[in-house]
Enzyme design. Structure first.
Site, PDB file in Angstrom:
ATOM      1  N   ARG A 124      12.492  47.191  35.933  1.00  0.00           N
ATOM      2  CA  ARG A 124      12.154  47.622  34.576  1.00  0.00           C
ATOM      3  C   ARG A 124      10.781  48.290  34.484  1.00  0.00           C
ATOM      4  O   ARG A 124      10.586  49.169  33.637  1.00  0.00           O
ATOM      5  CB  ARG A 124      12.239  46.447  33.606  1.00  0.00           C
ATOM      6  CG  ARG A 124      11.294  45.295  33.871  1.00  0.00           C
ATOM      7  CD  ARG A 124      11.633  44.109  32.991  1.00  0.00           C
ATOM      8  NE  ARG A 124      10.849  42.926  33.338  1.00  0.00           N
ATOM      9  CZ  ARG A 124      11.114  41.724  32.880  1.00  0.00           C
ATOM     10  NH1 ARG A 124      12.128  41.541  32.056  1.00  0.00           N
ATOM     11  NH2 ARG A 124      10.374  40.689  33.226  1.00  0.00           N
ATOM     12  N   SER A 175       9.279  49.116  22.188  1.00  0.00           N
ATOM     13  CA  SER A 175       8.505  48.410  23.208  1.00  0.00           C
ATOM     14  C   SER A 175       9.342  47.325  23.871  1.00  0.00           C
ATOM     15  O   SER A 175       9.308  47.160  25.097  1.00  0.00           O
ATOM     16  CB  SER A 175       7.249  47.803  22.577  1.00  0.00           C
ATOM     17  OG  SER A 175       6.492  47.090  23.528  1.00  0.00           O
ATOM     18  N   LEU A 185      11.876  48.936  26.276  1.00  0.00           N
ATOM     19  CA  LEU A 185      11.236  49.447  27.484  1.00  0.00           C
ATOM     20  C   LEU A 185      10.833  48.324  28.439  1.00  0.00           C
ATOM     21  O   LEU A 185      10.917  48.470  29.657  1.00  0.00           O
ATOM     22  CB  LEU A 185       9.998  50.272  27.116  1.00  0.00           C
ATOM     23  CG  LEU A 185      10.256  51.644  26.497  1.00  0.00           C
ATOM     24  CD1 LEU A 185       8.953  52.229  25.957  1.00  0.00           C
ATOM     25  CD2 LEU A 185      10.872  52.592  27.513  1.00  0.00           C
ATOM     26  N   HIS A 186      10.410  47.192  27.899  1.00  0.00           N
ATOM     27  CA  HIS A 186       9.961  46.082  28.734  1.00  0.00           C
ATOM     28  C   HIS A 186      11.119  45.274  29.312  1.00  0.00           C
ATOM     29  O   HIS A 186      10.895  44.397  30.148  1.00  0.00           O
ATOM     30  CB  HIS A 186       9.041  45.149  27.934  1.00  0.00           C
ATOM     31  CG  HIS A 186       7.639  45.664  27.806  1.00  0.00           C
ATOM     32  ND1 HIS A 186       7.231  46.443  26.754  1.00  0.00           N
ATOM     33  CD2 HIS A 186       6.561  45.518  28.612  1.00  0.00           C
ATOM     34  CE1 HIS A 186       5.949  46.746  26.903  1.00  0.00           C
ATOM     35  NE2 HIS A 186       5.522  46.203  28.019  1.00  0.00           N
ATOM     36  N   GLY A 187      12.333  45.530  28.864  1.00  0.00           N
ATOM     37  CA  GLY A 187      13.471  44.751  29.330  1.00  0.00           C
ATOM     38  C   GLY A 187      13.892  43.787  28.255  1.00  0.00           C
ATOM     39  O   GLY A 187      13.220  42.794  27.991  1.00  0.00           O
TER      40      GLY A 187
END
Length: 461
Positions: free
Chosen positions: A124, A337, A340-342
């Site tokens: 990720r 966010s 994107l971070h998983g």
């Protein structure tokens, strides 16, 4: 731990944590640092631009394979998909939107177990960097900040830039083009690399050693008093909050480690500078730990956590979502966010909570600043602000109160990142039951305080 003498404690700390942690850290990153430096030297040779771009693609591929082996195929697939969409939409004025939707679908498919969860979450970080770069390039093309669609080798060189592909940070396409120009080596450049690398290793040591060594050694004086407390409920509550703070601090320093390491790799590869009159200022900054550990506000914490990502979210997500309204734009930004971070339940819960906490804090402090004409906004006032009260005792007290409240929120949110949880559970993501259990132990205090602040804001409105 409390029975150790001071000499025995520091000897055990040195042999059992400090030296092994530094050695393992250097073993993991020395090859990446070598590749970054080799590319930096290669770009000084005056090669044609296409060879410079090709070399950084090769370096990025090798680095990805070193860290992720054949799992890197999922990052490669994402980058190819992004360029295909960019090429098909090359005459459109909404390339950023098309790329965002494509990446959203791809990441959601991955999160919905198209790929093994542990494998997907290992990738990720690299996926996040590729996605952020592709989206920013699309919007920069739409805004005219980038003149023309890059060639395939330029595009892939940007995405796989060896200094950022593994640990980040996000850099703009313009910064990448400046990096591959091969600026002269200098003492300032070397000093910046050495400083960032030293701080990265320091943060790695603190993150690893806080739980088993440092925290239990320095806290017991208060802990013994707590154990002698006849009121079990008060004792248990304090111990739970101390453990929450321990987990939060350990998690914070693991983030600082990645931040400073990304500074080192990006700078070593030649990125992250501004041009002064007679020299280059190597001033790439990813995190500001003091602003997080001793915060003025939660807004300052969020922006200081990862400065390049904060800029990216503000410039390419928040500003584009403002047409939906301020609060909706905040929610969209934190949702982006989280993706994107998983996307996992505990991370979504933390980021959604952050959205409400930062929004309520911002509007409450803005209202109080208007009523009291005082410099108590979430962000520091400019020197020429119109507030009558700037540095008085009352202003300092209110800012300290909100700073203490921010530390309280950070401890509460950080309690989910338990230092005692095994690696497999951490890689798969914490489930809903775990999240509810950890926050129930703390009586949902942060959420109740945020709700109370919102009620107070409405009452004084």
């Amino acid at each position: 731990m409390a029975t150790f003498s001071r000499q025995e404690f520091f000897q055990q700390l040195l042999q059992g944590c400090l030296l092994p942690t530094v050695q393992q850290g250097l073993d993991q990153i020395w090859l990446l640092l070598t590749i970054c430096f080799a590319c930096r030297l290669l770009w000084r040779l005056g090669l044609p631009s296409y060879l410079k771009h090709a070399s950084t693609v090769a370096g990025g591929f090798f680095s990805l394979y070193h860290f992720f082996q054949l799992h890197m195929v999922w990052v490669v697939l994402l980058s190819l998909l992004c360029y295909l969409v960019l090429f098909l939409c090359r005459h459109s004025s909404h390339r950023g939107v098309f790329l965002s939707v494509t990446i959203l679908i791809y990441l959601l498919m991955g999160e919905m177990h198209m790929v093994d969860t542990v494998t997907w979450h290992k990738m990720r970080g690299a996926q996040m960097i590729v996605a952020m770069k592709a989206v920013s390039l699309g919007f920069d093309l739409d805004r005219g900040e980038v003149g023309a669609v890059p060639s395939p080798v330029e595009f892939m060189g940007y995405l796989y830039f060896v200094g950022t592909i593994v640990f980040g940070p996000w850099i703009s396409f313009h910064s990448y083009l400046q990096a591959v120009q091969g600026r002269p080596l200098s003492r300032r450049w070397l000093k910046k690399v050495a400083r960032s690398l030293a701080l990265a290793l320091l943060c790695l040591v603190l993150s690893t050693c806080v739980g088993p060594y440092l925290f239990p050694y320095f806290i017991p004086l208060d802990g013994d008093r707590l154990l002698r407390n006849k009121k079990r409920k008060a004792r248990g509550t304090m111990v739970r909050w101390l453990r929450a703070y321990e987990s939060a601090v350990s998690f914070h320093f693991s983030n600082y480690f990645v931040g400073f390491l990304s500074e080192a790799t990006a700078t070593l590869a030649g990125a992250g500078f501004t041009e002064e009159k007679d020299h280059l200022e190597w001033d790439l900054t990813v995190s500001r730990p003091l602003n997080v550990e001793l915060p003025r506000s939660m807004v300052e914490v969020v922006t200081s956590w990862n400065l390049p990502m904060s800029y990216w979210l503000n410039n390419y997500v928040f500003k584009n979502a403002l047409r939906l309204g301020t609060f909706s734009a905040v929610l969209v930004t934190y949702a982006a966010s989280a993706l994107l971070h998983g996307f996992s339940f505990h991370l979504a819960a933390v980021l959604l909570s952050l959205a409400f906490i930062t929004y309520v804090e911002h509007v409450l402090r803005k209202r109080l600043a208007q009523i009291l004409s005082a410099c108590i906004l979430s962000k520091r006032c400019l020197p020429d602000c119109s507030h009558r009260h700037r540095l008085g005792l009352g202003v300092r007290a209110l800012n300290l109160l909100f700073g203490a409240l921010a530390i309280f929120h950070l401890s509460y949110l950080g309690s989910l990142f338990d230092v005692d949880v095994d690696d497999t559970t951490e890689e798969q993501g914490y489930g809903m039951a775990y999240t509810v259990h950890k926050w129930s132990e703390l009586s949902w205090a942060s959420h109740w305080v945020t709700f109370g602040c919102w009620i107070f804001y409405r009452l004084i409105g």
